[in-house]
Enzyme design. Sequence first.
Site, PDB file in Angstrom:
ATOM      1  N   SER A 214      15.321  66.953  -4.165  1.00 26.81           N
ATOM      2  CA  SER A 214      15.652  65.775  -3.376  1.00 26.81           C
ATOM      3  C   SER A 214      14.452  64.841  -3.281  1.00 26.81           C
ATOM      4  CB  SER A 214      16.139  66.193  -1.980  1.00 26.81           C
ATOM      5  OG  SER A 214      16.726  65.101  -1.312  1.00 26.81           O
ATOM      6  N   ASN A 215      14.445  63.935  -2.308  1.00 30.08           N
ATOM      7  CA  ASN A 215      13.326  62.999  -2.123  1.00 30.08           C
ATOM      8  C   ASN A 215      13.096  62.776  -0.629  1.00 30.08           C
ATOM      9  OD1 ASN A 215      15.073  60.729  -1.230  1.00 30.08           O
ATOM     10  ND2 ASN A 215      15.899  60.990  -3.295  1.00 30.08           N
ATOM     11  N   HIS A 216      12.146  61.910  -0.294  1.00 34.59           N
ATOM     12  CA  HIS A 216      11.725  61.774   1.108  1.00 34.59           C
ATOM     13  C   HIS A 216      12.577  60.818   1.943  1.00 34.59           C
ATOM     14  CE1 HIS A 216       8.189  64.216   0.751  1.00 34.59           C
ATOM     15  NE2 HIS A 216       7.782  63.542  -0.317  1.00 34.59           N
TER      16      HIS A 216
END
Length: 410
Positions: A214-216
């Site tokens: 995923s990402n932030h």
Amino acid sequence: MPTIIKVLHNKHIILGVTGGIAAYKAAAVCSQLVQGGALVDVVMTEAAQKFITPLTFQALTHRPVYTDMFDIPPGQNIPHISLADSADLLLIAPATAHTLAKLANGLADDLLAAIALATPAPLLLAPAMETDMWRHPATHANLEKLRAWGATIVGPAEGRLASGATGQGRLVEPDEIVSAARVVLGRRGGMAGWQVVVTAGGTREAIDPVRFVSNHSSGKMGYAVAVAARDRGAAVTLITTAGLPDPFGVEVIHVASAEEMRAATLEKTHQAHLLVMAAAVADFRPGMVAEQKIKKKGDTGGLALELVRNPDILAEVATQKAAGYGPTITIGFAAETEDLLTNAQSKLERKRLDLIVANDVSATDAGFAVDTNRVTLLFAEGSVEELPLMSKVEVAEAILDRVERLNVER
Ligand code: CTP
């Protein structure tokens, strides 16, 4: 500094407080409305004053509290007439069974009931009472009548009641009452009649049943846009991967992967006027999702993940638009760490957007997970507008102000 909420700012709200144990929660409602920028005049019934004093509300609003129909300050108008005339909203929280009965029968035997009868402002009721009173056919008939006359009802919720019993009849929480007030005030806003779709959060691409890539992205920017559009009267669908609380009055669809977000977005944008694609969609996903949790082998060896391309949701929406269906206006976000404007401009053109919101996510006070953002707006017709550092709520309002002005046939 309290955040001024656009739909509340300088709105004149009459907060009617009636006599139930939940009257103390009206103080929190009052405080939130005042902090949001509303001008709040509190009107209390005699019974309400047995539970909480006028002084509490006077301290919160810095304005006199009205308790008596015949207490007319020298040189002033009769309160029920002047208050009723200037109100943008009459909110009664808590509204007891007795108050509902009075309103449904057009009685005007105290100041609050007289205002309710005299005001052209919309009426929002937050009922609170014991379950048996709530279930009584008289209460239901009264509510139906009030609804038919245009009143909006929020709650009551299930939970612990004054008697100690658990059941339906509990006043909904102050946050929800304030959200309902925002929805009612926004009904005739600049986006009334619009169908708006907003995506939010970073997509999660499964590796195995317990792990993902995923990402932030926190989803905060997308949620702020969804709420701002709701406050302007739009019917909003929020397609999200984030675990933030579902905003009141918004249809929320929870998804995880880019594929799920794509399916929900294409379905919902079919009839939409506006798509705001604030989600950080992963460009790649693991080519194979292991059916069981991947185990380590030996003491040292690593693990190679093969990633394949995800669909580009905005590009597909652009294709739909070119074929004559899909949203009228599409807005994308470009989160960049270098060459912000060049990259954003190329995405604006490639995805055939009306507007792209570019932000430098390498800054510590802007972008992912913080409450502020510093963005530059690039429009399809070529203009570029740099906005100063703002809260994400203010950025959302700024974007929608521009959208309302876009000269696009709907
Ligand atoms: N987007 C999308 N589908 C994808 C990737 C991105 O709809 N598979 C949308 C994002 O929601 C955003 C815009 O496209 O509104 C730009 O996203 P971004 O990740 O910045 O750009 P990419 O298209 O991924 O381009 P690059 O890989 O060059 O950064």
